[in-house]
Design a protein around this motif. Structure first.
Motif, PDB file in Angstrom:
ATOM      1  N   UNK A   1       0.842  -1.184   0.000  1.00 39.28           N
ATOM      2  CA  UNK A   1       0.000   0.000   0.000  1.00 39.28           C
ATOM      3  C   UNK A   1       0.880   1.236   0.000  1.00 39.28           C
ATOM      4  N   UNK A   2       0.847   1.990  -1.093  1.00 38.40           N
ATOM      5  CA  UNK A   2       1.757   3.120  -1.194  1.00 38.40           C
ATOM      6  C   UNK A   2       1.040   4.467  -1.112  1.00 38.40           C
ATOM      7  N   UNK A   3      -0.275   4.457  -0.779  1.00 36.31           N
ATOM      8  CA  UNK A   3      -0.964   5.747  -0.654  1.00 36.31           C
ATOM      9  C   UNK A   3      -0.441   6.549   0.539  1.00 36.31           C
ATOM     10  N   UNK A   4      -0.105   5.851   1.610  1.00 37.36           N
ATOM     11  CA  UNK A   4       0.382   6.527   2.816  1.00 37.36           C
ATOM     12  C   UNK A   4       1.666   5.848   3.282  1.00 37.36           C
TER      13      UNK A   4
ATOM     14  N   UNK B   1       7.959  13.941  16.097  1.00 34.94           N
ATOM     15  CA  UNK B   1       7.973  14.258  14.671  1.00 34.94           C
ATOM     16  C   UNK B   1       7.164  13.219  13.900  1.00 34.94           C
ATOM     17  N   UNK B   2       6.482  13.687  12.890  1.00 32.26           N
ATOM     18  CA  UNK B   2       5.769  12.806  11.962  1.00 32.26           C
ATOM     19  C   UNK B   2       6.065  13.292  10.556  1.00 32.26           C
ATOM     20  N   UNK B   3       6.602  12.417   9.761  1.00 33.30           N
ATOM     21  CA  UNK B   3       6.970  12.732   8.387  1.00 33.30           C
ATOM     22  C   UNK B   3       6.131  11.835   7.485  1.00 33.30           C
ATOM     23  N   UNK B   4       5.141  12.418   6.812  1.00 33.50           N
ATOM     24  CA  UNK B   4       4.140  11.626   6.098  1.00 33.50           C
ATOM     25  C   UNK B   4       4.110  11.961   4.617  1.00 33.50           C
ATOM     26  N   UNK B   5       4.099  10.928   3.793  1.00 34.93           N
ATOM     27  CA  UNK B   5       3.898  11.065   2.353  1.00 34.93           C
ATOM     28  C   UNK B   5       2.525  10.524   1.992  1.00 34.93           C
ATOM     29  N   UNK B   6       1.750  11.329   1.292  1.00 37.36           N
ATOM     30  CA  UNK B   6       0.375  10.965   0.975  1.00 37.36           C
ATOM     31  C   UNK B   6       0.119  11.090  -0.525  1.00 37.36           C
ATOM     32  N   UNK B   7      -0.327   9.991  -1.120  1.00 38.39           N
ATOM     33  CA  UNK B   7      -0.719  10.000  -2.533  1.00 38.39           C
ATOM     34  C   UNK B   7      -2.228   9.760  -2.568  1.00 38.39           C
ATOM     35  N   UNK B   8      -2.975  10.811  -2.867  1.00 37.32           N
ATOM     36  CA  UNK B   8      -4.424  10.757  -2.743  1.00 37.32           C
ATOM     37  C   UNK B   8      -5.042   9.790  -3.741  1.00 37.32           C
ATOM     38  N   UNK B   9      -4.632   9.848  -4.992  1.00 38.28           N
ATOM     39  CA  UNK B   9      -5.179   8.958  -6.010  1.00 38.28           C
ATOM     40  C   UNK B   9      -4.044   8.385  -6.848  1.00 38.28           C
ATOM     41  N   UNK B  10      -4.353   7.336  -7.589  1.00 39.05           N
ATOM     42  CA  UNK B  10      -3.347   6.728  -8.468  1.00 39.05           C
ATOM     43  C   UNK B  10      -2.880   7.750  -9.500  1.00 39.05           C
ATOM     44  N   UNK B  11      -1.582   7.828  -9.649  1.00 41.64           N
ATOM     45  CA  UNK B  11      -1.024   8.753 -10.613  1.00 41.64           C
ATOM     46  C   UNK B  11      -0.879  10.169 -10.105  1.00 41.64           C
ATOM     47  N   UNK B  12      -1.445  10.441  -8.923  1.00 42.65           N
ATOM     48  CA  UNK B  12      -1.339  11.798  -8.385  1.00 42.65           C
ATOM     49  C   UNK B  12       0.032  12.007  -7.753  1.00 42.65           C
ATOM     50  N   UNK B  13       0.376  13.247  -7.601  1.00 40.35           N
ATOM     51  CA  UNK B  13       1.680  13.587  -7.031  1.00 40.35           C
ATOM     52  C   UNK B  13       1.677  13.322  -5.530  1.00 40.35           C
TER      53      UNK B  13
END
Length: 291
Positions: A72-75, A88-100
């Motif tokens: 799961x790579x959305x979060x 500290x919280x360092x979060x990468x979020x991809x909202x939809x497929x193909x989105x930045x």
């Protein structure tokens, strides 16, 4: 055969006299042995809540935990935990497929306290205080006195365990207005909400994606109640706008020392119950010596 008991100045059957001797030994020796064992186990539990940096007596150890999984790579993200505080919280979020990928982290002036851990630690401290109030010189006189102490200790331990195993339920408006939403830079977008909590030995992050329901929608609107985890389709109203949860992403990581504390709670509760069971063996003796 009948034996005479000087203590009670009564004639007592031999089996009752033997029970009294065994019970007196239990009160004098066995109870204090169990109390010491309990204190040793709970001190280990307490130590887990406040692991210090080697050589730095006043500074708690900082630990980094990786969130996310290969499936799961959305979060994805890294959380830094210091005792009960997320520093500290360092979060990468991809909202939809193909989105930045969007990147968020705690502001430098912000930290987030995990109340569940603090509460659990406080309950352990209270249990240790209860045990410490009866040192080896204390003379327990009745079984009821021992049971009362065990019940009080077990209550604190059960509350400590429940704080780690049962995250707080929250409504979606409570999440939306939580101070956690003001922790990040850049600020979280209006269609995203996050929540951190402890579940057993895991540190969890839940990300909710929202969409606004049109004001003229014919869709039946039913506000969701309080829950630990809200499902897609859950609705709520805030500032005259109606929202629906479109996607939910949950990622987690295991905190080993939280697992240790749960094991210590289980051991301690078993020790308390075993002592109560030993006291109850003498229930037939209670007719002769109420306790």
């Amino acid at each position: 055969m009948i034996y005479f008991s000087k203590e009670h100045s009564t004639v007592m059957p031999r089996n009752i006299l033997l029970q009294e001797e065994e019970f007196n030994w239990l009160l004098k020796e066995e109870v204090h042995a169990v109390l010491k064992q309990l204190q040793d186990v709970l001190r280990e539990a307490s130590r887990r809540f406040s692991m210090l940096m080697p050589g730095l007596e006043s500074q708690l150890k900082q630990e980094n935990f990786i969130l996310g999984s290969s499936t799961m790579d959305q979060v994805k993200g890294v959380l830094t935990l210091q005792g009960e505080v997320l520093t500290q919280a360092d979060i990468n979020l991809k909202v939809t497929k193909g989105s930045q990928v969007q990147h968020f982290q705690f502001r430098e002036d912000k930290q987030w306290k995990l109340q569940q851990i603090q509460d659990a630690r406080n309950h352990v401290t209270q249990a240790l205080q209860l045990l410490g109030s009866h040192d080896e010189s204390y003379n327990f006189r009745t079984g009821a006195e021992v049971n009362k102490l065990m019940d009080a200790v077990m209550l604190q331990l059960t509350r400590a365990r429940n704080r780690l195993t049962t995250p707080a339920s929250m409504t979606l408006p409570e999440l939306a207005t939580s101070g956690l939403m003001k922790m990040f830079t850049p600020p979280m977008p209006g269609d995203v909400m996050v929540n951190f909590y402890i579940n057993l030995s895991k540190l969890c992050l839940t990300v909710y994606q929202l969409h606004v329901l049109p004001s003229n929608t014919t869709k039946h609107f039913k506000p969701s109640g309080s829950s630990v985890l809200h499902n897609p389709g859950a609705m709520f109203e805030l500032n005259n706008n109606r929202f629906e949860v479109s996607h939910v992403h949950k990622v987690e990581c295991v905190v080993p020392w939280l697992n240790d504390t749960l094991v210590f709670f289980t051991i301690s509760l078993q020790l308390c119950q075993q002592l109560k069971d030993k006291i109850s063996v003498f229930s037939s003796f209670w007719n002769y010596r109420p306790f």
